[in-house]
Scaffold this active site. Structure first.
Site, short mmCIF file in Angstrom:
data_model
loop_
_atom_site.label_atom_id
_atom_site.label_comp_id
_atom_site.label_asym_id
_atom_site.label_seq_id
_atom_site.Cartn_x
_atom_site.Cartn_y
_atom_site.Cartn_z
N SER A 150 -15.72 -39.35 54.73
CA SER A 150 -14.48 -39.72 54.62
C SER A 150 -13.33 -37.93 53.17
O SER A 150 -14.19 -36.96 53.99
CB SER A 150 -14.10 -40.92 53.68
OG SER A 150 -12.38 -41.22 53.67
N MET A 151 -13.74 -38.34 52.48
CA MET A 151 -12.63 -37.47 52.43
C MET A 151 -13.65 -35.99 51.56
O MET A 151 -13.65 -35.27 50.85
CB MET A 151 -11.96 -37.99 50.89
CG MET A 151 -10.80 -36.12 50.23
SD MET A 151 -9.57 -37.12 48.68
CE MET A 151 -11.64 -37.26 47.53
N ASP A 154 -11.67 -45.81 62.70
CA ASP A 154 -13.14 -46.59 62.23
C ASP A 154 -12.09 -47.30 61.11
O ASP A 154 -13.27 -48.27 60.82
CB ASP A 154 -13.39 -45.87 61.37
CG ASP A 154 -13.22 -45.05 60.86
OD1 ASP A 154 -11.97 -44.70 60.26
OD2 ASP A 154 -13.13 -43.74 59.86
N HIS A 175 -15.19 -47.64 58.43
CA HIS A 175 -14.25 -47.00 58.37
C HIS A 175 -15.69 -46.48 56.36
O HIS A 175 -16.51 -45.51 56.75
CB HIS A 175 -13.30 -46.35 57.44
CG HIS A 175 -13.88 -45.09 56.33
ND1 HIS A 175 -13.49 -43.93 57.24
CD2 HIS A 175 -13.49 -44.10 55.81
CE1 HIS A 175 -13.91 -42.74 56.05
NE2 HIS A 175 -13.56 -43.39 55.20
#
Length: 862
Positions: free
Chosen positions: A398-399, A673, A724
């Protein structure tokens, strides 16, 4: 005297015969009635009677002891009152008359009076007993129960009415539970085929369709599949003989790390800091406890200073260290737990798995300023490579992609790590990007505009009210804008990536474009002063940053300008210059990958789950407060919770709901996602990094997509989910990670099942158009700058033809006619684009003639 005595005897004899007949009739009546059973007597006659005692239905306690003797004497007291009285009187008369007959003596007046008194006494006792008996609860219960049982029809009892049946069923179920619990899970792997065989054996397949049997077999097989934290690693270790090879560094995403409270020695720390010292304000069960019992303390710790983006004075949160920082965010809710467990099955431990936890609230620049995060990461990688004699594998989620991509430019920059251009190639073997937010997410826009996302929009009325009481919309906006990390995930690339006006977005379906027009990111419905609908404004990719600047306070505007850039660099010269600008290091469209030809990149992400792509908003500028008016955590308004959507300038229009366009609760969904759309996850892997300016070393990049296939009865989706976060438990993804880190990269091949190739093609076409326009503008700007800086003698001579044209009215008239003709041409092109080419071809000769004649006239006039 004889006459009187004889007459008296006759009267007495007659009376005695009548009484004898009455006694016989009474006895015959009593013989016909059944005697009262002893259990009924005991039921009515309860010892220890007391009028003040309470009646208890369970024990059938009654107030009957007051007449217990009477019921024993008069065994038929449950019958009518006339029977009781007549039997009492006759028995008394019979006893007195029999004595008079034996003695043959006349009854005198005193004897009669005694008999009368005794009769009156018995009558009064009978009346009292009757009254008590009728008013007693046991008597009423008995009569009603007796009548009810007489009237109620007899119904055959069900087998489940007997307690023995439940006892037997309990034994059977318990035995089956013990049996299945002691069996190995390997015995259940073929449960779907077993289910089909059972239906076939009992002859039930003829009564159901083949689709029904297949679907039920699939559900049964899913629910009996092994939910084992050690799979698939345990099987792969045996089948492929996998062992740990490369050391691993894990960089998690936003909200994945626990944050714990520490003391600030430079200021007088708040009392709540002492109460929660070294306890997690984010993560574990201490977090909901703090929110519910000490909400203001929790908010003050979770906030950041709006000016500096760092800790507010007196409050201090730091990331929890080690693998426990993000293996389980809450008890039972795993994040990296399954990845760590499967790595352990092939020999990894805490010595070669390094978890780089960080304060996910901070921007990359502030992470280095406050915590020295990138310096520590650099030193840790160098130490690991030196000790293990192997280059490292970086896994981000992710980030975490944004944080690591910033590191790749920071490590080479003289203002950063100053490690040189070959540092990455020497120390990093592979970069695994799991569900990375490379080009941002639309969810960041809605979070910064109104503090709303899909998760809040789908809560419903009751849960939305609860959320508003715990964390109001105004508070959410304030918190999200103070978190510097969220702005790093704003959509990058502008209109080229996310869609332009009057044209279909690259990731938009044709039928959706025909019905709703271009995607954009936000559509805002303005409200007039009388609450009627006004204009509709569409916010596209290039409009996001100006729009946020318009609705935000000064602190956020300054932060956004000094921290991030969301544009595109079209030339290698621009990319080279951006290496010295740290605001560009977070954007893969403005800086290139490092020159590391020996490094590999794997892009692993989920698809086929509805993902937020566009939001429909209402803007009410006439409300008493606006969304831009955020509050300080120390103000009185910070702890207040207004009603839902009250006094806010911008909020989601949840009335917009169109199933055919996949729009629900004011949110347009597309492929992804569940959090990151495909265009953000996959374009750089299959498009941008295929260009030389973004990948000068031609680093090998492999893209693998995982289709979302959740199991029906599994809370987290099961081993085939592509959500996700839950994708970190996907068995296929875990297999690929184990292959890569064990040195078997050749077993991981490209797999793209989505519409990504078409998206890449359209974006590249947009990129070429934008690149040509950009180069043209640069050339014009360069000419203007050269002219401005050139000496007076080198400047071009002033053209006097313009003055001559202005002074000659005939030439002006000719030019005006030309302009009119040009406008007519443009109008024809707009109204009849298909016929325009024919018109031009037919009239091309005429146009040439008229133009030549006009030029001759102008020359003559000059």
């Amino acid at each position: 005297m004889k006459m009187d005595s004889n007459m008296l005897r006759k009267k007495i004899a007659k009376k005695q015969s009548e009484k004898h007949n009455n006694n016989n009739s009474l006895s015959s009546q009593n013989e016909n009635k059944p005697p009262l059973p002893e259990n009924k007597k005991s039921f009515l006659a309860v010892p220890g009677y007391n009028d003040k005692d309470d009646y208890t239905s369970d024990g059938y306690t009654s107030n009957a002891s007051g007449y217990s003797d009477f019921t024993d004497t008069y065994s038929y007291s449950v019958y009518s009152d006339s029977e009781i009285e007549s039997s009492t009187i006759n028995s008394s008369l019979y006893s007195s008359n029999s004595s008079s007959l034996k003695d043959n003596e006349l009854v005198n007046t005193d004897k009669k009076s005694e008999i009368k008194n005794s009769l009156d006494k018995v009558k009064s006792q009978a009346a009292i007993a009757k009254k008590k008996l009728i008013n007693s609860r046991p008597y009423n219960y008995y009569n009603s129960h007796r009548l009810h049982r007489r009237r109620r029809p007899e119904i055959p009892k069900s087998i489940f009415a007997f307690r023995r049946v439940y006892f037997i069923l309990g034994i059977v179920i318990g035995a089956c539970t013990i049996y299945f619990a002691t069996k190995k899970m390997d015995d259940y792997k073929d449960m779907s085929s077993i289910f089909k065989n059972v239906l076939n054996d009992i002859g039930m397949t003829d009564y159901f369709s083949s689709d029904f049997v297949a679907n039920m077999a699939k559900i049964v097989g899913e629910n009996f599949s092994e939910d084992d934290n050690f799979l698939p690693g345990r099987d792969l270790a045996k089948t492929y003989n996998l062992t740990a090879k490369y050391p691993i560094f894990i960089i998690p995403g936003i909200t994945s790390c626990g944050l714990e409270t520490w003391m600030d020695p430079n200021t007088e720390s708040a009392k709540c800091s002492e109460t929660y010292f070294r306890k997690r304000m984010w993560g574990t069960l201490n977090m909901p406890k703090a929110i519910l019992l000490d909400r203001k303390c929790w908010l003050e710790h979770m906030m950041l200073d709006p000016k500096t983006g760092l800790d507010p004075p007196g409050y201090k949160l730091r990331a929890s260290p080690g693998l426990t920082a993000a293996d389980y965010l809450f008890p039972g809710y795993w994040v990296w737990g399954k990845v760590i467990t499967n790595l352990g099955t092939i020999g990894y431990d805490s010595n070669n798995i390094i978890f780089s936890s960080y304060d996910w609230r901070l921007s990359p620049q502030n992470l280095e300023i406050r915590d020295g995060f990138y310096t520590e990461l650099k030193m840790s990688i160098e130490k690991t490579v030196k000790l293990k004699k192997e280059k490292v594998v970086i896994i981000t989620h992710s980030m975490g992609f944004n944080m690591f991509f910033y590191f790749l430019s920071w490590i080479e920059s003289p203002d950063g790590g100053n490690a040189g251009k070959d540092w990455v190639n020497k120390h990093i073997k592979t970069f695994i990007n799991v569900a990375g937010t490379a080009l941002g997410v639309p969810k960041a826009c809605s979070a910064l505009v109104s503090g709303e996302t899909k998760d809040t929009a789908q809560l419903g009325i009751f849960l939305s009210y609860v959320l508003e009481k715990l964390l109001s919309m105004k508070e959410r906006i304030t918190i999200f804008r103070n978190y510097g990390s969220i702005s790093s995930m704003l959509p990058k690339g502008g209109d080229v990536i996310w869609g332009r006006r009057k044209t279909k977005a690259p990731d938009q379906k044709n039928e959706n474009y025909e019905r709703n027009g271009p995607y954009g990111l936000l559509t805002v419905q303005e409200k007039n002063s009388d609450s009627s609908n006004g204009n509709i404004t569409s916010i596209f990719g290039s409009d996001v940053i100006p729009f946020l600047n318009e609705i935000s306070d000064t602190n956020y505007k300054n932060f956004l300008k000094s921290t991030y850039s969301h544009d595109i660099a079209f030339t290698e010269e621009e990319i080279e210059a951006n290496k010295n600008d740290e605001t560009k290091w977070n954007n893969p469209l403005e800086v290139s990958l490092p020159y590391a030809p020996d490094m590999n990149i794997y892009c692993l992400y989920g698809i086929n789950k509805p993902t937020e792509r566009k939001y429909y908003y209402i803007h009410d500028p006439y409300s008493s407060n606006a969304a831009s008016q955020t509050v300080s955590p120390n103000s009185e308004d910070f702890d207040s919770s207004p009603k839902i959507n009250e006094h806010l300038g911008y909020y989601l229009d949840q009335s917009v709901d169109r199933n055919e366009d996949n729009i629900h609760n004011g949110i347009q969904f597309d492929n992804g996602d569940g959090t990151v759309p495909v265009v953000s996850e996959g374009y750089m892997c299959e498009g941008g990094w295929r260009m030389k300016r973004y990948n000068p070393a031609n680093i090998e990049i492999t893209t693998r997509e995982y289709s979302h296939n959740p199991y029906l009865m599994w809370v987290r989706g099961g081993p085939e989910t592509a959500d996700h976060v839950d994708i970190l438990g996907n068995h296929d993804l875990l297999k690929d990670i184990l292959f890569i880190v064990s040195g078997n990269e050749h077993l991981v091949n490209k797999r793209v099942d989505s519409e990504l190739p078409n998206i890449v093609k359209e974006i590249n076409e947009n990129m070429k158009e934008a690149e040509e326009l950009h180069k043209k503008m640069l050339a014009e700007a360069k000419i203007e700058s050269n002219n401005a800086n050139a000496p007076q003698s080198q400047k071009p001579k002033e053209n006097n033809d313009d003055k001559v044209v202005e002074e000659n009215p005939k030439i002006v008239k000719i030019i005006e006619e030309e302009l009119k003709e040009e406008k007519i041409k443009e109008k024809v092109v707009e109204e009849k684009p298909k016929e325009n080419d024919k018109v031009i071809e037919e009239n091309s000769k005429v146009l040439k003639d008229t133009e030549e004649s006009k030029e001759e006239i102008i020359k003559d006039e000059l």
